[in-house]
Motif scaffolding. Sequence first.
Motif, short mmCIF file in Angstrom:
data_model
loop_
_atom_site.label_atom_id
_atom_site.label_comp_id
_atom_site.label_asym_id
_atom_site.label_seq_id
_atom_site.Cartn_x
_atom_site.Cartn_y
_atom_site.Cartn_z
N ASP A 116 0.86 -1.19 0.00
CA ASP A 116 0.00 0.00 0.00
C ASP A 116 0.90 1.24 0.00
OD1 ASP A 116 -2.12 1.70 0.09
OD2 ASP A 116 -2.49 1.46 2.24
N SER A 117 1.50 1.51 -1.16
CA SER A 117 2.42 2.63 -1.27
C SER A 117 1.67 3.94 -1.51
CB SER A 117 3.41 2.38 -2.42
OG SER A 117 2.72 2.15 -3.63
N THR A 118 2.37 5.03 -1.29
CA THR A 118 1.78 6.35 -1.49
C THR A 118 1.67 6.66 -2.98
OG1 THR A 118 3.93 7.45 -1.43
CG2 THR A 118 2.77 7.15 0.66
N THR A 119 0.87 7.67 -3.29
CA THR A 119 0.70 8.07 -4.69
C THR A 119 2.03 8.58 -5.27
OG1 THR A 119 -1.59 8.69 -4.25
CG2 THR A 119 -0.57 9.58 -6.25
N ARG A 143 4.23 5.65 -6.21
CA ARG A 143 3.74 4.97 -7.42
C ARG A 143 4.06 5.79 -8.67
NH1 ARG A 143 -2.23 2.45 -5.87
NH2 ARG A 143 -1.48 1.07 -4.19
N VAL A 144 3.87 7.09 -8.58
CA VAL A 144 4.19 7.95 -9.73
C VAL A 144 5.67 7.89 -10.04
CG1 VAL A 144 4.26 10.34 -10.52
CG2 VAL A 144 2.22 9.48 -9.36
#
Length: 281
Positions: free
Chosen positions: A44-47, A50-51
């Motif tokens: 559950d990584s941060t946005t 992920r970007v």
Amino acid sequence: PARYLILAKAGVSIPDAMVIMYTEVFFEMFSLIAVVGAMVLLFDSTTGARVAMTGIVGLYTAVIMTIGVIGYFLSKQNLTDVPPVWAQRLRITDTRWAFVRRWVDRVRSTAQAFSRMKYSWGAASLTASIVHVGIRMTILPAIIYQMTTAAVPLAPIVVWPFVFIYGAGVAPAPAGGGAVEYSFHRALGDAMPTETFAAAPVWWRVYTVYLYIALGALVAGRMVLRAIREAEREVETELERPIEEQPEPGAALAAELRRLADDMDDQEDAQFLRTAAEIVG
């Protein structure tokens, strides 16, 4: 450059070496896609993370695929002996055009070598590449969990190292020096205890950068020493030869001039060297 040097020292031809090197980065591209996909699904990584991961993999994929498309396009070209009109307008002379033709022929032979690749070994190489990339993501968690018993979340210390490792090449400093440490602090400063954070980036750098530098220095130093020993043996052999068997200085210089002329692309300069070789020889 290091990979090419190793392959050249092993006697691998230039087309085969180019195939090996491109196949390696081509498989690594798929490895990055697989590993990033797995991390997005499992953690559950941060946005922002992920970007960053998607941007790095997208840029890497674009570069590798562009090189492959250009190589495939060039391998289909049949160049004539005479420069075409557009090449003449660019002031490409016959000598320079001959260099371009040799380069395109080398690209063509490299592309043709791909058809001879054994797919079983290719699959094994791809699997090893995926395992290699995946293991690199476990270094920081192994360091942190060995240093502290505090509850440190797994997701950030697995996801962000991927960004640091493959994003360091974009930073202008060698190995991303400074930029990686600052990003490390911004991304993971709140994810672990302060006493752990002080040592974690240092040891992570040791295992991901400094260790490779040390090993590379050992390999490079060994190659330099080997070259020095070979040169010393050649000098000793030359000195031990009887005087009547040693070549005349003029003959040795002429042979060296002819060798240089054969390696030159400019025919006028090459002819000048051959004429000089005839004079001194």
